[in-house]
Design a protein around this motif. Structure first.
Motif, mmCIF file in Angstrom:
data_model
loop_
_atom_site.group_PDB
_atom_site.id
_atom_site.type_symbol
_atom_site.label_atom_id
_atom_site.label_comp_id
_atom_site.label_asym_id
_atom_site.label_seq_id
_atom_site.Cartn_x
_atom_site.Cartn_y
_atom_site.Cartn_z
ATOM 1 N N ILE A 157 1.641 11.169 -8.800
ATOM 2 C CA ILE A 157 0.701 11.630 -9.832
ATOM 3 C C ILE A 157 0.091 12.951 -9.389
ATOM 4 O O ILE A 157 -0.038 13.884 -10.177
ATOM 5 N N LYS A 158 -0.243 13.024 -8.086
ATOM 6 C CA LYS A 158 -0.829 14.270 -7.566
ATOM 7 C C LYS A 158 0.163 15.420 -7.682
ATOM 8 O O LYS A 158 -0.211 16.543 -8.033
ATOM 9 N N VAL A 159 1.436 15.134 -7.365
ATOM 10 C CA VAL A 159 2.452 16.184 -7.465
ATOM 11 C C VAL A 159 2.539 16.658 -8.906
ATOM 12 O O VAL A 159 2.600 17.841 -9.195
ATOM 13 N N LYS A 160 2.491 15.683 -9.801
ATOM 14 C CA LYS A 160 2.574 15.998 -11.217
ATOM 15 C C LYS A 160 1.380 16.851 -11.640
ATOM 16 O O LYS A 160 1.507 17.771 -12.436
ATOM 17 N N ALA A 161 0.238 16.527 -11.067
ATOM 18 C CA ALA A 161 -0.979 17.267 -11.455
ATOM 19 C C ALA A 161 -1.093 18.579 -10.699
ATOM 20 O O ALA A 161 -1.976 19.371 -10.970
ATOM 21 N N MET B 64 0.581 7.190 -6.272
ATOM 22 C CA MET B 64 -0.577 8.090 -6.397
ATOM 23 C C MET B 64 -0.169 9.528 -6.075
ATOM 24 O O MET B 64 -0.568 10.463 -6.765
ATOM 25 N N ASP B 65 0.635 9.667 -5.012
ATOM 26 C CA ASP B 65 1.058 11.013 -4.598
ATOM 27 C C ASP B 65 1.911 11.672 -5.670
ATOM 28 O O ASP B 65 1.819 12.875 -5.899
ATOM 29 N N THR C 287 0.813 -1.231 0.000
ATOM 30 C CA THR C 287 0.000 0.000 0.000
ATOM 31 C C THR C 287 0.843 1.275 0.000
ATOM 32 O O THR C 287 0.564 2.177 -0.777
ATOM 33 N N PRO C 288 1.878 1.379 0.848
ATOM 34 C CA PRO C 288 2.678 2.618 0.842
ATOM 35 C C PRO C 288 3.263 2.917 -0.531
ATOM 36 O O PRO C 288 3.285 4.055 -0.967
ATOM 37 N N ARG D 243 4.825 18.471 -2.483
ATOM 38 C CA ARG D 243 5.911 17.516 -2.298
ATOM 39 C C ARG D 243 5.305 16.223 -1.754
ATOM 40 O O ARG D 243 4.123 16.166 -1.475
ATOM 41 N N LEU D 244 6.199 15.205 -1.574
ATOM 42 C CA LEU D 244 5.732 13.965 -0.950
ATOM 43 C C LEU D 244 5.904 14.136 0.555
ATOM 44 O O LEU D 244 6.951 13.852 1.101
#
Lengths: 227, 452
Positions: B202-206, B199-200, B192-193, B211-212
């Motif tokens: 992808i979010k950063v990219k979007a 996923m994170d 999961t991590p 940051r993570l």
């Protein structure tokens, strides 16, 4: 017309003071945001030219503070970067126009005149009230089609009164907008000037363009001509 | 192959081999112990036969006392049979259970040695057999050898074994399935991590995350920290470049401003003034252009997006303020869900320059619209600014887009605007085009920017 210029670059400030002053305006200057803010709060101005990058307090903050306090004179911002982000932020803070450095003095003066005009509700640079016509750009006055020569102070008084056609302008107001801060307010020079002005633009005492309201001040009484 | 699949596949393989071998060993063990059980049971039967048998002196023959100890021996076709042969191979006695049965004979019977074997009878019937030889002496010390044989039908044994096998393999398969499911679940949970990091990212990219920044497990915190360092240094470097260039340009600008405003006041010779003015204008344009270029950050920033509509409206209301009393009517038709795939500053720069240009040229109407669509299978954002001015003649379009050129030198402040748009748009890998507006009859500026 009394204009405040806030600019931290001494050479540019000096040039602006001279250039705008030579164009027939009363110019006061400030070299940082705090001083500028104070001057704008304390004295009546018809317009302010504000550089955005100022020491002690940014131009944006100065403008915001003025607007918050209800100061509604037009503000022209000067930006060095010319980024739209900065222009938009300045305009959103309450400025009315912007200029990107470096600019020519002519353009600055044109913008200043346009802003002054707009803020008093005139849409053209030719102010026309009955037989009296005043050209803000050329700084000339015509009555019934013929040019009337006048001194700089006479012109300033007429310009101020005509821009505020129909409004009662007190002697103190007039003095403050026409002369520098250190002018001796107790003298009767305004009365003398207004008297000379009346003789020049209305020699026959026919139109009675400038009314005196006892104890209150003066009013330019001729209605604006429909353009 | 995904991590999940690799782990699942290898674990499944190990599980099958391990459980398969376990099953085989258990099966063998059970088979042998069952066989041993049969053998011991048959030996027991032989002992009880021996107990029931006695040598008849008068007949010189052994006799078996009936009833036999195990009732199965007296029940016909019970599956348990006992036979006594005299040596050499002559049938002396057989149990009642063996009536009408053709039973196979042992291969050998020796004294003091149990012989256990499997025999096949008629019609392929299988038997377990124990044979044992006993010697009796009569009163004259004559020796008589008798060979005892006890047989058991293997049907029952086979049934038992196959029942065990069914049960054993049934359980093993059940356990396998449960283990596989557990393992799948554990894998999902442990991975999961990693999935979260993906996923994170992808979010950063979007642009939904900077940051993570979450608490990731220790094992991957090195990775996420590395990514963060990368993001940070990339941002810092971009800022540094931008600041350096901005500082440089700014430091040039103030003396330029002094020069420019000073020329008119102090110069005497008009020709010199003009020359100076031209040079200063050129310098100003160069500085403006470089400064704008420097500040176009472009796609180098990972994942920043800016809402389109609200920022276009900011520019429009700013320009409405500046161009008050000019009677310009600017319509904005943009869906609030559209986003510009970059920094706010860049968006404001593009829209500001396009609209400033439109406000300058428009007679009355300006129209701003945008949409997102697919061109050549790529998602792009298209922004249109149209006006009802005179438009840009075909031959001037290229000129307008060139660096620092202006199509009309007489319109002040008009020089670099569109080339700045061009510059920023190209940094984003997009296109900038000028066409005619069908809607308003003037120019139509089209900005096309790829969207991730």
């Amino acid at each position: 017309m009394r204009i405040l210029v806030i600019e931290d670059e001494p050479a540019l400030l000096l040039q602006l003071e001279k250039g705008i002053g030579d164009a027939g305006f009363v110019v006061e200057t400030a070299a940082d945001g705090e001083d500028g803010l104070f001057q704008g709060q304390e004295y009546p101005y018809d317009l302010a030219v504000v550089d955005l990058g100022l020491p002690k307090m940014s131009g944006i903050e100065v403008i915001q503070q003025w607007r918050k306090e209800g100061k509604d004179f037009p503000i022209l911002i000067l930006t060095a970067r010319g980024r739209w982000q900065e222009k938009v932020e300045g305009l959103e803070a309450g400025a009315d126009d912007y200029m990107v450095k470096p600019f020519s003095l002519e353009e600055l003066l044109a913008r200043v005149r346009a802003l002054l005009r707009r803020s008093t509700g005139w849409s053209q640079s030719l102010l026309s009230c009955g037989p009296v016509e005043l050209d803000l750009t050329a700084q000339t006055v015509q009555v019934e089609g013929s040019r009337v020569e006048m001194t700089a102070f006479e012109y300033r008084i007429l310009e101020f009164l005509m821009l505020h056609t129909g409004e009662v302008i007190s002697k103190v107001d007039l003095t403050e907008h026409i002369y520098h801060q250190d002018f001796d307010r107790d003298s009767n020079v305004i009365e003398v000037l207004v008297g000379r002005l009346r003789k020049k633009i209305d020699p026959q005492n026919k139109h009675k363009p400038i009314e005196t309201l006892r104890g209150r001040g003066y009013r330019f009484a001729l209605a604006r001509s429909a353009s | 192959m995904s991590l999940n699949r690799r782990l699942l596949l290898s674990a499944t393989f190990v599980l099958f081999v391990f459980l398969g071998l376990t099953g085989l060993v258990l099966d063998r063990a059970f088979y042998h112990s069952a066989e041993q059980g049969v053998r011991e049971r048959l030996q027991g039967q032989v002992y009880s036969m021996l107990a029931a048998a006695d040598f008849n002196e008068s007949k010189k023959q052994i006799q078996v006392a009936e009833p036999l100890p195990d009732p199965k021996l007296s029940t016909p076709q019970s599956g348990l049979y006992a036979i006594i042969y005299s040596a050499p191979e002559q049938l002396i006695w057989k149990s009642k259970s063996s009536v009408g049965q053709a039973l196979p004979r042992y291969s050998t019977a020796t004294m003091a040695d149990w012989h256990y074997e499997q025999l096949t009878g008629n019609a392929g019937r299988a038997f377990s057999s124990v044979s044992f030889a006993v010697v009796w002496e009569d009163n004259n010390q004559k020796r008589y050898q008798y060979n005892f044989q006890v047989l058991e039908d293997r049907q029952q044994f086979e049934r038992q074994v196959s029942q065990f096998r069914n049960e054993l393999w049934g359980w093993l398969i059940g356990v396998t399935l449960i283990l596989l499911m557990t393992q799948g679940f554990i894998l999902r949970w442990s991975l999961t991590p990693l999935r979260e990091v993906a996923m994170d990212l992808i979010k950063v990219k979007a642009g939904d995350m900077q940051r993570l920044d979450k608490n990731y497990p220790q094992e991957i915190s090195g990775l996420t920290e590395g990514i963060n360092t990368f993001i940070d240094s990339e941002r810092a470097q971009r800022d540094r470049y931008r600041n350096t260039l901005a500082d440089l340009a700014h430091s040039l600008k103030t003396p330029l401003a002094v020069l420019k405003t000073g020329i008119n006041l102090d110069a005497v010779n008009q020709e010199d003034v003009d020359d100076l003015q031209d040079q200063v204008d050129r310098m100003k344009q160069i500085v403006d252009y470089q400064l704008q270029k420097a500040s176009a950050s472009g796609r180098v920033t990972m994942g920043v997006t800016t809402p389109l509509l609200s920022n276009v409206k900011r520019i429009v209301s700013s320009l409405n303020k500046v161009h008050a009393n000019e009677g310009i009517n600017c319509q904005v038709k943009i869906d609030a869900s559209l986003f510009f795939p970059g920094e706010e500053g860049d968006l404001l720069e593009v829209v500001g320059n396009l609209l400033e240009n439109a406000y300058k040229w428009a007679k009355v109407n300006i129209n701003v619209s945008a949409n997102q669509k697919k061109i050549n299978n790529k998602n792009v954002l298209q922004l249109y600014v149209e006006d009802d001015g005179n438009g840009v003649p075909e031959e001037k379009r290229q000129l307008v887009l060139q660096r620092g050129k202006r199509a009309d030198e007489t319109v002040s402040g008009h020089g670099i605007g569109l080339s700045v748009v061009q510059e920023i748009v190209s940094v984003y890998g997009g296109d900038f085009d000028i066409t005619d507006s069908d809607l308003l009859g003037g120019a139509r500026m089209i900005v096309t920017i790829p969207v991730v």
